[in-house]
Design a protein around this motif. Structure first.
Motif, PDB file in Angstrom:
ATOM      1  N   PHE A   1       0.801  -1.217   0.000  1.00  0.00           N
ATOM      2  CA  PHE A   1       0.000   0.000   0.000  1.00  0.00           C
ATOM      3  C   PHE A   1       0.841   1.277   0.000  1.00  0.00           C
ATOM      4  N   ILE A   2       2.167   1.150   0.015  1.00  0.00           N
ATOM      5  CA  ILE A   2       3.010   2.340   0.188  1.00  0.00           C
ATOM      6  C   ILE A   2       2.878   3.288  -0.995  1.00  0.00           C
ATOM      7  N   LEU A   3       3.007   2.767  -2.226  1.00  0.00           N
ATOM      8  CA  LEU A   3       2.946   3.637  -3.389  1.00  0.00           C
ATOM      9  C   LEU A   3       1.571   4.273  -3.540  1.00  0.00           C
ATOM     10  N   GLY A   4       0.512   3.486  -3.308  1.00  0.00           N
ATOM     11  CA  GLY A   4      -0.828   4.045  -3.398  1.00  0.00           C
ATOM     12  C   GLY A   4      -1.071   5.134  -2.370  1.00  0.00           C
ATOM     13  N   PHE A   5      -0.593   4.904  -1.144  1.00  0.00           N
ATOM     14  CA  PHE A   5      -0.764   5.906  -0.099  1.00  0.00           C
ATOM     15  C   PHE A   5       0.076   7.149  -0.383  1.00  0.00           C
ATOM     16  N   ALA A   6       1.300   6.954  -0.887  1.00  0.00           N
ATOM     17  CA  ALA A   6       2.143   8.102  -1.226  1.00  0.00           C
ATOM     18  C   ALA A   6       1.501   8.935  -2.333  1.00  0.00           C
ATOM     19  N   TRP A   7       0.966   8.271  -3.339  1.00  0.00           N
ATOM     20  CA  TRP A   7       0.293   8.976  -4.428  1.00  0.00           C
ATOM     21  C   TRP A   7      -0.924   9.730  -3.898  1.00  0.00           C
ATOM     22  N   ALA A   8      -1.719   9.070  -3.055  1.00  0.00           N
ATOM     23  CA  ALA A   8      -2.894   9.725  -2.490  1.00  0.00           C
ATOM     24  C   ALA A   8      -2.500  10.929  -1.641  1.00  0.00           C
ATOM     25  N   SER A   9      -1.418  10.807  -0.883  1.00  0.00           N
ATOM     26  CA  SER A   9      -0.961  11.933  -0.060  1.00  0.00           C
ATOM     27  C   SER A   9      -0.601  13.134  -0.922  1.00  0.00           C
TER      28      SER A   9
ATOM     29  N   ILE B   1      11.576  12.315 -15.391  1.00  0.00           N
ATOM     30  CA  ILE B   1      12.222  11.264 -16.189  1.00  0.00           C
ATOM     31  C   ILE B   1      12.787  10.171 -15.286  1.00  0.00           C
ATOM     32  N   GLY B   2      13.484  10.570 -14.216  1.00  0.00           N
ATOM     33  CA  GLY B   2      14.029   9.564 -13.309  1.00  0.00           C
ATOM     34  C   GLY B   2      12.957   8.767 -12.600  1.00  0.00           C
ATOM     35  N   GLY B   3      11.872   9.414 -12.205  1.00  0.00           N
ATOM     36  CA  GLY B   3      10.777   8.686 -11.570  1.00  0.00           C
ATOM     37  C   GLY B   3      10.116   7.696 -12.504  1.00  0.00           C
TER      38      GLY B   3
ATOM     39  N   MET C   1       4.976   4.221 -14.377  1.00  0.00           N
ATOM     40  CA  MET C   1       4.079   5.339 -14.632  1.00  0.00           C
ATOM     41  C   MET C   1       3.799   6.150 -13.374  1.00  0.00           C
ATOM     42  N   ILE C   2       3.712   5.476 -12.224  1.00  0.00           N
ATOM     43  CA  ILE C   2       3.446   6.204 -10.988  1.00  0.00           C
ATOM     44  C   ILE C   2       4.624   7.091 -10.608  1.00  0.00           C
ATOM     45  N   GLY C   3       5.821   6.781 -11.134  1.00  0.00           N
ATOM     46  CA  GLY C   3       6.986   7.608 -10.863  1.00  0.00           C
ATOM     47  C   GLY C   3       6.906   8.984 -11.485  1.00  0.00           C
ATOM     48  N   LEU C   4       5.983   9.179 -12.455  1.00  0.00           N
ATOM     49  CA  LEU C   4       5.765  10.504 -13.006  1.00  0.00           C
ATOM     50  C   LEU C   4       5.372  11.501 -11.929  1.00  0.00           C
ATOM     51  N   PHE C   5       4.693  11.006 -10.883  1.00  0.00           N
ATOM     52  CA  PHE C   5       4.244  11.869  -9.803  1.00  0.00           C
ATOM     53  C   PHE C   5       5.196  11.808  -8.606  1.00  0.00           C
ATOM     54  N   ILE C   6       5.768  10.630  -8.346  1.00  0.00           N
ATOM     55  CA  ILE C   6       6.600  10.473  -7.156  1.00  0.00           C
ATOM     56  C   ILE C   6       7.987  11.077  -7.373  1.00  0.00           C
ATOM     57  N   GLY C   7       8.576  10.874  -8.562  1.00  0.00           N
ATOM     58  CA  GLY C   7       9.943  11.323  -8.812  1.00  0.00           C
ATOM     59  C   GLY C   7      10.160  12.808  -8.580  1.00  0.00           C
ATOM     60  N   PRO C   8       9.401  13.691  -9.245  1.00  0.00           N
ATOM     61  CA  PRO C   8       9.630  15.126  -9.012  1.00  0.00           C
ATOM     62  C   PRO C   8       9.327  15.574  -7.602  1.00  0.00           C
TER      63      PRO C   8
END
Length: 373
Positions: A34-42, A316-318, A324-331
């Motif tokens: 659930f970590i990535l989903g929760f991080a994205w939601a946050s 790009i790095g994310g 695809m979720i790295g588009l939001f987490i990376g920056p």
């Protein structure tokens, strides 16, 4: 109750640390799916929290109505475009497969090989020998690569499935965070204050500003460019405008821009003889393609003043690191780290001496040390 002070021996300290480490690892193991989903939601909730509060004030102060409205907005922004993309791929793949299996697919003649100096005629003769043999020799050479390509597409299907899972978790956690946002925010600030006093609290607030800046600068700009480009495609009569709009939004998210879709569409219009709509789409593409040059910096500075190279590197790095979720987490990760390091650096004054003076002082100090020893 009197607090009795006891001295702790080394084994007790080691076993206490071991127990805490095991507890942390066990907790991480349990919540790992659930970590990535929760991080994205946050990130989504932090970026859209002012909008949610404004909706709440418009909806008679009812938090439940504001949460429902924000859920519908997230469905429109995230879920529906992905569903439209999948439906478009499924609907458009059937005619392509039927055209390939109907026998209309023929290998090109490649007559231009004759014009290649020295080896052109041999290449042309060898190619047509393979084609005249029914293509079996070509297929025998290509077969290993077909297996690898199939494996690649199966792997991408697995990535897409995980992306959809994280998308659903993001929606669920977003609803919960919208409902109890103040309590969660105060709890995080309390934890940070317990770790590093006021500096920890300031770090949390800076992180929130960085998240909001990335969301405004990257995501909003991509949505605006993609939607405006899609409107231009639909008005110009380009087929599969919905699919191309979603593709443009994705290209804008990865910082490639909408022109990768708009330019081929303009060429197709001119090639088909529709010069009027081709010119209209050309002018519209110039507007849409240059929109991010002033819209993105303006939106980023509304949240926090971050360098553009940081945002581009994070996107790009994310994407490479997390998919695809790295588009939001990376920056967001790079932006938060940049703000924290910048705040830490500015706690001390900047050097005011000239470089030559600093070098001379260092040389004098080294000379005094030599004389001492």
């Amino acid at each position: 109750m009197k607090n009795l002070h006891r001295s702790m021996d080394l084994p007790q300290i080691l076993f206490s640390l071991m127990f805490i480490l095991i507890l942390i690892v066990a907790c991480f193991w349990v919540v790992q799916p659930f970590i990535l989903g929760f991080a994205w939601a946050s990130m989504v909730v932090i970026a859209t929290w002012p909008l949610m509060l404004k909706l709440q004030s418009w909806l008679w102060g009812r938090r439940s109505l504001a949460v429902v409205a924000m859920t519908l907005i997230l469905l429109l922004v995230f879920i529906i475009p992905v569903v439209l993309l999948v439906n478009s791929l499924i609907d458009n793949s059937a005619p392509v497969i039927a055209w390939i299996t109907s026998g209309h697919l023929q290998l090109p003649a490649l007559t231009w090989l004759n014009d290649v100096p020295v080896i052109g005629k041999k290449l042309f003769a060898g190619y047509h020998t393979q084609v005249d043999a029914g293509g079996t020799a070509i297929m025998r050479k290509v077969q290993p690569y077909i297996g690898r390509t199939t494996g690649f597409f199966f792997a991408q299907a697995g990535h897409f499935g995980r992306f959809m899972l994280h998308l659903g978790l993001m929606l669920l956690f977003s609803v919960l965070l919208y409902w109890r946002g103040e309590q969660v925010g105060n709890g995080i600030r309390h934890f940070a204050y317990r770790l590093a006093s006021r500096r920890g609290d300031a770090a949390v607030l800076l992180a929130g500003q960085a998240i909001r800046a990335v969301a405004l600068g990257v995501v909003v700009t991509a949505l605006v460019q993609g939607v405006l480009g899609g409107i231009g495609l639909a008005i110009s009569g380009i087929p599969y405008a919905t699919l191309l709009t979603v593709l443009m939004i994705f290209f804008c998210l990865v910082q490639l821009g909408p022109l990768l879709v708009l330019v081929p569409a303009i060429i197709w219009l001119y090639w088909s003889g529709d010069t009027t709509w081709g010119t209209v789409l050309l002018v519209w593409s110039c507007v849409v393609g240059t929109l991010d040059n002033f819209l993105r910096p303006m939106l980023i500075r509304m949240g926090a003043d971050l360098p553009m190279i940081l945002i581009l590197s994070g996107v790009i790095g994310g994407l490479v690191a997390f998919g695809m979720i790295g588009l939001f987490i990376g920056p967001v990760v790079l932006a938060v780290s940049y703000r924290l390091v910048s705040a830490w650096m500015h706690e001390a004054p900047a050097p005011d001496g000239s470089p030559q003076e600093v070098i001379d002082e260092l040389a004098e100090d080294q000379e005094e040390l030599r004389k001492t020893f």
